[in-house]
Design a protein around this motif. Structure first.
Motif, PDB file in Angstrom:
ATOM      1  N   ILE A   1     -12.018   1.132  -5.824  1.00 52.37           N
ATOM      2  CA  ILE A   1     -10.818   1.154  -6.655  1.00 52.37           C
ATOM      3  C   ILE A   1     -10.443  -0.283  -7.004  1.00 52.37           C
ATOM      4  O   ILE A   1     -10.348  -1.137  -6.120  1.00 52.37           O
ATOM      5  N   GLU A   2     -10.247  -0.552  -8.294  1.00 53.53           N
ATOM      6  CA  GLU A   2      -9.826  -1.872  -8.746  1.00 53.53           C
ATOM      7  C   GLU A   2      -8.358  -1.817  -9.156  1.00 53.53           C
ATOM      8  O   GLU A   2      -7.943  -0.913  -9.884  1.00 53.53           O
ATOM      9  N   ILE A   3      -7.574  -2.791  -8.660  1.00 51.49           N
ATOM     10  CA  ILE A   3      -6.137  -2.836  -8.939  1.00 51.49           C
ATOM     11  C   ILE A   3      -5.874  -3.871 -10.038  1.00 51.49           C
ATOM     12  O   ILE A   3      -6.089  -5.071  -9.823  1.00 51.49           O
ATOM     13  N   PRO A   4      -5.419  -3.452 -11.220  1.00 53.91           N
ATOM     14  CA  PRO A   4      -5.114  -4.412 -12.291  1.00 53.91           C
ATOM     15  C   PRO A   4      -3.993  -5.362 -11.876  1.00 53.91           C
ATOM     16  O   PRO A   4      -3.058  -4.979 -11.168  1.00 53.91           O
ATOM     17  N   GLY A   5      -4.102  -6.615 -12.303  1.00 53.69           N
ATOM     18  CA  GLY A   5      -3.046  -7.580 -12.060  1.00 53.69           C
ATOM     19  C   GLY A   5      -2.955  -8.077 -10.630  1.00 53.69           C
ATOM     20  O   GLY A   5      -1.965  -8.708 -10.260  1.00 53.69           O
ATOM     21  N   ALA A   6      -3.999  -7.816  -9.833  1.00 53.90           N
ATOM     22  CA  ALA A   6      -4.006  -8.260  -8.441  1.00 53.90           C
ATOM     23  C   ALA A   6      -5.185  -9.184  -8.201  1.00 53.90           C
ATOM     24  O   ALA A   6      -6.241  -9.038  -8.821  1.00 53.90           O
ATOM     25  N   ASP A   7      -5.004 -10.142  -7.273  1.00 50.93           N
ATOM     26  CA  ASP A   7      -6.102 -11.036  -6.906  1.00 50.93           C
ATOM     27  C   ASP A   7      -6.527 -10.746  -5.469  1.00 50.93           C
ATOM     28  O   ASP A   7      -6.411  -9.604  -5.000  1.00 50.93           O
ATOM     29  N   HIS A   8      -6.986 -11.755  -4.755  1.00 46.07           N
ATOM     30  CA  HIS A   8      -7.501 -11.555  -3.398  1.00 46.07           C
ATOM     31  C   HIS A   8      -6.407 -11.105  -2.430  1.00 46.07           C
ATOM     32  O   HIS A   8      -6.695 -10.481  -1.411  1.00 46.07           O
ATOM     33  N   MET A   9      -5.155 -11.439  -2.730  1.00 44.25           N
ATOM     34  CA  MET A   9      -4.047 -11.110  -1.836  1.00 44.25           C
ATOM     35  C   MET A   9      -3.305  -9.867  -2.300  1.00 44.25           C
ATOM     36  O   MET A   9      -2.074  -9.804  -2.309  1.00 44.25           O
ATOM     37  N   VAL A  10      -4.050  -8.854  -2.661  1.00 40.72           N
ATOM     38  CA  VAL A  10      -3.472  -7.591  -3.119  1.00 40.72           C
ATOM     39  C   VAL A  10      -2.546  -7.003  -2.065  1.00 40.72           C
ATOM     40  O   VAL A  10      -1.571  -6.312  -2.391  1.00 40.72           O
ATOM     41  N   ASN A  11      -2.786  -7.307  -0.796  1.00 37.78           N
ATOM     42  CA  ASN A  11      -1.948  -6.798   0.290  1.00 37.78           C
ATOM     43  C   ASN A  11      -0.530  -7.379   0.253  1.00 37.78           C
ATOM     44  O   ASN A  11       0.411  -6.745   0.722  1.00 37.78           O
ATOM     45  N   LEU A  12      -0.377  -8.582  -0.292  1.00 37.85           N
ATOM     46  CA  LEU A  12       0.955  -9.197  -0.413  1.00 37.85           C
ATOM     47  C   LEU A  12       1.650  -8.787  -1.702  1.00 37.85           C
ATOM     48  O   LEU A  12       2.858  -8.538  -1.716  1.00 37.85           O
ATOM     49  N   THR A  13       0.898  -8.749  -2.792  1.00 35.34           N
ATOM     50  CA  THR A  13       1.518  -8.541  -4.099  1.00 35.34           C
ATOM     51  C   THR A  13       1.637  -7.075  -4.517  1.00 35.34           C
ATOM     52  O   THR A  13       2.485  -6.742  -5.341  1.00 35.34           O
ATOM     53  N   HIS A  14       0.806  -6.194  -3.947  1.00 38.46           N
ATOM     54  CA  HIS A  14       0.806  -4.791  -4.367  1.00 38.46           C
ATOM     55  C   HIS A  14       0.786  -3.838  -3.161  1.00 38.46           C
ATOM     56  O   HIS A  14      -0.031  -2.912  -3.101  1.00 38.46           O
ATOM     57  N   PRO A  15       1.675  -4.026  -2.173  1.00 38.19           N
ATOM     58  CA  PRO A  15       1.616  -3.183  -0.971  1.00 38.19           C
ATOM     59  C   PRO A  15       1.865  -1.700  -1.239  1.00 38.19           C
ATOM     60  O   PRO A  15       1.252  -0.841  -0.594  1.00 38.19           O
ATOM     61  N   GLU A  16       2.757  -1.381  -2.184  1.00 34.57           N
ATOM     62  CA  GLU A  16       3.054   0.030  -2.456  1.00 34.57           C
ATOM     63  C   GLU A  16       1.846   0.738  -3.057  1.00 34.57           C
ATOM     64  O   GLU A  16       1.548   1.886  -2.694  1.00 34.57           O
ATOM     65  N   LYS A  17       1.139   0.050  -3.960  1.00 35.06           N
ATOM     66  CA  LYS A  17      -0.064   0.663  -4.540  1.00 35.06           C
ATOM     67  C   LYS A  17      -1.129   0.865  -3.472  1.00 35.06           C
ATOM     68  O   LYS A  17      -1.815   1.893  -3.445  1.00 35.06           O
TER      69      LYS A  17
END
Length: 248
Positions: free
Chosen positions: A221-237
């Motif tokens: 699964i690829e998350i648009p608008g996220a970089d390596h720190m997806v855990n910080l910036t997109h926790p709800e997704k």
């Protein structure tokens, strides 16, 4: 057990593994997960609040010791960055201890990273012991193009500074990884696997995800608008995707 760990919530055990950071890596995600699961977050040896290594480090065996200490027979592993590399290696070597495997922008032992990546790492090491310069060089990497302009930049900087300070404390030890490397064994993964990566991550990390896509049964699964720190910036997704996967 000498490793620092935190346990929150009740239910099926979920173990969070991070790489070049500490348990603060899960600040926004762990609290969501702990509503329905028993969440274990810990600092790898030589990071965060865990002790510096006295001999060569085997993160896979450390994880086994932690599970045994907590009397967890089987858990879902969620590994970010090098934590994903550790989780993959552990799952290949102790498949009976893993119910499901979730990888967030994971590393992969045996993967050939680009010359650009290697040159960037060399520049960072050459900047030592100037931690401000090292952090600046690391954050200039494309892997962090989103988090560095987010409200979480300060947390990221704090974790990196702490991690680099801790690494200066290490004696001359090596990291021990199982042989053969995981890149040669991905087809042996028996645990159902989900790999999540930000679309804005580096080409190397996207290359690792693509290798999993071609050589394993992992769902990608690829998350648009996220970089390596997806855990910080997109926790709800992440929470939505991971809990849906765990309930299947």
């Amino acid at each position: 057990m000498d490793l620092y760990y935190e346990v929150n919530g009740n239910g099926h055990p979920v173990v969070l593994l991070t790489g070049g950071a500490d348990v603060r890596n899960w600040t926004f995600f762990a609290s969501l997960l702990a509503k329905h699961y028993k969440v274990v977050a810990f600092d790898l040896r030589g990071t965060g609040k865990s002790p510096s290594p006295l001999e060569d480090v085997n993160h896979v065996e450390d994880l086994l010791s932690l599970l045994d200490h907590l009397e967890i027979n089987q858990a879902t592993l969620i590994g970010h960055s090098m934590g994903g590399q550790i989780a993959t290696e552990f799952t290949l070597n102790y498949p009976e201890r893993v119910s499901k495997l979730v990888l967030l922008a994971p590393g992969l032992s045996g993967f050939r990273y680009s010359k650009v990546f290697e040159e960037n790492m060399k520049k960072i090491h050459e900047a030592a012991p100037d931690i401000d310069k090292m952090v600046g060089l690391l954050l200039s990497n494309p892997s962090y193009r989103v988090v560095t302009v987010s409200p979480h930049r300060n947390l990221m900087v704090q974790m990196l500074r702490h991690h680099m300070n801790r690494m200066f404390e290490w004696p001359a030890v090596k990291l021990i990884w199982p042989e053969p490397p995981a890149i040669e064994r991905l087809g042996e993964l028996t645990a159902r696997t989900l790999l999540i990566i930000g679309k804005e991550d580096s080409l190397d990390n996207l290359g690792v995800a693509n290798y999993f896509r071609k050589h394993s049964d992992a769902r990608i699964i690829e998350i648009p608008g996220a970089d390596h720190m997806v855990n910080l910036t997109h926790p709800e997704k992440l929470y939505h995707q991971i809990t849906s996967f765990m309930k299947e």
